[in-house]
Design a protein around this motif. Structure first.
Motif, PDB file in Angstrom:
ATOM      1  N   ARG A  97       0.825  -1.208   0.000  1.00  0.00           N
ATOM      2  CA  ARG A  97       0.000   0.000   0.000  1.00  0.00           C
ATOM      3  C   ARG A  97       0.859   1.258   0.000  1.00  0.00           C
ATOM      4  O   ARG A  97       0.530   2.244  -0.668  1.00  0.00           O
ATOM      5  CB  ARG A  97      -0.916  -0.005   1.224  1.00  0.00           C
ATOM      6  N   VAL A  98       1.956   1.235   0.738  1.00  0.00           N
ATOM      7  CA  VAL A  98       2.834   2.406   0.796  1.00  0.00           C
ATOM      8  C   VAL A  98       3.455   2.668  -0.563  1.00  0.00           C
ATOM      9  O   VAL A  98       3.597   3.817  -0.999  1.00  0.00           O
ATOM     10  CB  VAL A  98       3.914   2.214   1.876  1.00  0.00           C
ATOM     11  N   ASN A 102       3.936   6.393  -2.989  1.00  0.00           N
ATOM     12  CA  ASN A 102       5.145   6.993  -3.549  1.00  0.00           C
ATOM     13  C   ASN A 102       6.230   5.935  -3.596  1.00  0.00           C
ATOM     14  O   ASN A 102       6.453   5.212  -2.614  1.00  0.00           O
ATOM     15  CB  ASN A 102       5.591   8.180  -2.690  1.00  0.00           C
ATOM     16  N   LEU A 103       6.937   5.826  -4.733  1.00  0.00           N
ATOM     17  CA  LEU A 103       7.939   4.781  -4.899  1.00  0.00           C
ATOM     18  C   LEU A 103       9.100   4.941  -3.919  1.00  0.00           C
ATOM     19  O   LEU A 103       9.537   3.975  -3.283  1.00  0.00           O
ATOM     20  CB  LEU A 103       8.459   4.778  -6.338  1.00  0.00           C
ATOM     21  N   SER A 110      10.263   0.042   3.170  1.00  0.00           N
ATOM     22  CA  SER A 110      10.686  -1.341   2.975  1.00  0.00           C
ATOM     23  C   SER A 110      12.014  -1.621   3.670  1.00  0.00           C
ATOM     24  O   SER A 110      12.183  -2.652   4.333  1.00  0.00           O
ATOM     25  CB  SER A 110      10.819  -1.646   1.481  1.00  0.00           C
ATOM     26  N   LEU A 111      12.955  -0.706   3.508  1.00  0.00           N
ATOM     27  CA  LEU A 111      14.255  -0.877   4.145  1.00  0.00           C
ATOM     28  C   LEU A 111      14.109  -0.939   5.664  1.00  0.00           C
ATOM     29  O   LEU A 111      14.752  -1.777   6.322  1.00  0.00           O
ATOM     30  CB  LEU A 111      15.189   0.272   3.753  1.00  0.00           C
ATOM     31  N   LEU A 112      13.262  -0.073   6.224  1.00  0.00           N
ATOM     32  CA  LEU A 112      13.080  -0.052   7.679  1.00  0.00           C
ATOM     33  C   LEU A 112      12.395  -1.322   8.169  1.00  0.00           C
ATOM     34  O   LEU A 112      12.769  -1.886   9.212  1.00  0.00           O
ATOM     35  CB  LEU A 112      12.267   1.177   8.077  1.00  0.00           C
ATOM     36  N   ILE A 113      11.399  -1.811   7.425  1.00  0.00           N
ATOM     37  CA  ILE A 113      10.697  -3.034   7.823  1.00  0.00           C
ATOM     38  C   ILE A 113      11.643  -4.228   7.778  1.00  0.00           C
ATOM     39  O   ILE A 113      11.704  -5.041   8.712  1.00  0.00           O
ATOM     40  CB  ILE A 113       9.473  -3.277   6.918  1.00  0.00           C
ATOM     41  N   VAL A 114      12.398  -4.347   6.691  1.00  0.00           N
ATOM     42  CA  VAL A 114      13.319  -5.473   6.557  1.00  0.00           C
ATOM     43  C   VAL A 114      14.398  -5.413   7.637  1.00  0.00           C
ATOM     44  O   VAL A 114      14.766  -6.435   8.237  1.00  0.00           O
ATOM     45  CB  VAL A 114      13.953  -5.469   5.149  1.00  0.00           C
TER      46      VAL A 114
END
Length: 597
Positions: A97-98, A102-103, A110-114
């Protein structure tokens, strides 16, 4: 040291698999020490003690029973439990959804979640989950996988660096250090140091690294199977009472609506849609519908629970001898006869042949060459394939056991919490968590082979044996003395940087586990030579072992993303070397500040 060098050369040349090199190393140690045992040295006088020498067989094979290996295997099992139950899927859906907003924002999130997930879960299952998500996002017009997977891999490695349970290498270094006399470190003891370095590295991974990577995307596969199906609207769906035109914007990407439908949507109404298997699953989740009658799905779930079998989804091709030809799904009796559910039908493009045939009710008549998307348990799927002359295609997909997702997440949380606050040692917490995964059914015992990596097991066992023989033979002390001669005049921060850089070079061209077992005893020896506390030097080794960004052979996830991102060796060097330099400099300074050196 000669044996260690030979092991490094074996890994780098790649002519033999990692498992073979590891097993040969163990065999050479066992046979060599049987005929040429290492004498026992008095640690005080340095003289040879009378009595039995070191037992070569115990030293060579002791790694298979080492608590570090048990801990690593237990964490693999718990990581598998999170994957097969779908416990990580909510984070993946939020991420999608994020990206639609915005890409660049999507990549940052994504980087923070991973990074966060990799602090507690081995980064391999995290990337296994993320790779198909980013491949699908790239196909829908987001950033190409060649520009996202390399930064994600780097973030997962930094996240794994932040806790003692983040990677198997961390556990290995800490366990060897404990064997050598250092206190056992807590799960989050060095997390602030790593998070500080991550803040410095994050802008590079987010903004610079994607620009250093080429757009390696290949032409889209035009042969991806799209399945036609009828989406049944559930009685509690938010769509009831709305017009079909109103739900078109709510359809997930990749889903196509077919036909004309007038009037408001009614409960149990069947809407003709088509899409890939993944897109159809998204439609079921977003629109609160089902692709098969509820009674069939309930029957499959009951059979799965009664027999203890996993629910699978197979693609099956209709052959010329099948009784299904000219029938429709409602008239085929498949669900009644075999207890399986056909979720959709894919019709390959044909050069010759007439138009598609439909029943009076609008259902597609099956013909030779159609591909059915079928869900059920293994036994029922095989019976259906045999009886109706269907060819089962490769690539069965195991459906997540979502009813166990919260339980699997709670078990992982319990294990991490008890280890973090010191209630139990990490080995006990991880082993208890793995046992709970089996007892509760989150991981099936007969599927444990999918959770464990034989490559990791023999590699860790060989690395422990190498580390012990380097220490007990005096090689570590000798190499430590040689290295310390060049480090005497350096300030502590540069000493830490030199050790970290030395181990980083080893881990990028050989095994990080082997680099850990070689570097940890050396760090202890250098600390004794220079009069420094051993803990910061051991952490320098631990950090260096995880800075494996610069070559594809440095870590298994580096190779995992290589094909999907269409990377070559130069891509790793171009993006990885600057990140290694940045991390070595930052971590060295933060270590020196933290320990007051």
């Amino acid at each position: 040291m000669a044996l260690t060098v030979m092991m490094f050369v074996g890994f780098v040349r790649g002519r033999m698999s990692i498992e073979i090199v590891s097993l040969l190393t163990i065999a050479v140690i066992a046979v060599g020490l049987y005929f040429f045992p290492i004498p026992t040295i008095d640690p005080v006088t340095g003289l040879v003690e009378a009595g039995s020498p070191t037992d070569g067989l115990v030293l060579a094979f002791g790694g298979f029973g080492h608590y570090a290996l048990i801990t690593i295997c237990a964490l693999m099992v718990m990581g598998r439990g999170l994957v097969v139950t779908g416990a990580l899927e909510p984070a993946a859906r939020v991420l999608e959804r994020v990206f639609k907003i915005n890409l660049q924002l999507g990549l940052l999130v994504s980087l923070l979640i991973v990074l966060f997930l990799s602090m507690f879960v081995n980064n391999t299952p995290v990337l296994v989950l993320m790779i198909p998500i980013f491949a699908a996002l790239a196909a829908r017009g987001a950033l190409p996988t060649s520009k996202t997977l390399m930064p994600l891999n780097a973030a997962s490695l930094i996240g794994g660096l932040a806790t003692t349970i983040g990677t198997s290498t961390n556990i290995l270094v800490v366990s060897i250090a404990v064997d050598l006399g250092m206190r056992e470190m807590g799960v989050f003891d060095f997390t602030p140091i790593v998070l500080g370095a991550a803040l410095i590295a994050l802008p590079y991974m987010w903004l610079v690294m994607p620009r250093l990577l080429k757009d390696n995307k290949v032409a889209a596969d035009q042969n991806v199977r799209r399945f036609h199906t009828r989406l049944r609207i559930a009685g509690d769906s938010d769509l009831i009472g709305q017009d079909v035109s109103d739900i078109l914007p709510k359809l997930p990407d990749g889903i196509i609506f077919h036909g004309e439908q007038k009037g408001p949507i009614q409960p149990q109404q069947r809407i003709h849609i088509s899409g890939t298997h993944e897109a159809l699953e998204d439609a079921v989740r977003e629109l609160k519908g089902e692709l098969a009658p509820n009674w069939v799905l309930d029957r499959i779930k009951r059979s799965s629970a009664a027999l203890g079998s996993d629910i699978l989804v197979f693609e099956m091709t209709v052959t010329a001898d099948s009784r299904l030809i000219t029938r429709t799904l409602p008239s085929s009796g498949i669900a009644d006869l075999y207890g399986v559910a056909v979720l959709g039908i894919h019709r390959p493009a044909r050069v010759l042949g007439g138009p598609d045939q439909y029943s009076d009710g609008g259902d597609l008549r099956i013909t030779e060459g159609d591909v059915l998307l079928v869900m059920g348990i293994q036994e029922d799927l095989e019976a259906f394939s045999r009886a109706d002359s269907l060819l089962m295609l490769d690539g069965a997909r195991e459906m997540p056991r979502r009813s166990k997702a919260l339980l699997a997440a709670a078990i992982m949380g319990f294990s991490v919490f008890t280890a973090a606050v010191g209630i139990f040692p990490i080995a006990i917490s991880a082993l208890a968590g793995a046992i709970l995964m089996f007892v509760t059914g989150c991981v099936k015992f007969d599927r444990v082979g999918r959770a464990l990596s034989g490559q990791v097991i023999v590699l860790v066992a060989a690395s422990i044996a190498i580390g012990r023989i380097i220490d007990e033979s005096g090689a570590a002390a000798w190499l430590g003395e040689a290295l310390s001669l060049g480090l005497v005049l350096l300030p502590p921060a540069l000493v830490l940087a030199a050790i970290m850089a030395f181990v980083t070079v080893l881990t990028n061209f050989a095994s990080n586990a082997t680099a850990a077992t070689v570097g940890t005893p050396i760090a202890f020896s250098i600390a004794a030579q220079l009069g420094l506390p051993p803990e910061p030097l051991v952490l320098a080794v631990l950090f260096g072992c995880n800075l494996c960004y610069a070559t594809p052979i440095a870590y298994q996830t580096n190779m995992l993303i290589m094909a999907e991102g269409n990377y070559d060796f130069a891509d790793y060097v171009r993006t990885g070397v600057p990140l290694v330099v940045l991390m070595v400099a930052t971590l060295s300074v933060l270590l020196a500040i933290t320990y007051g050196l």
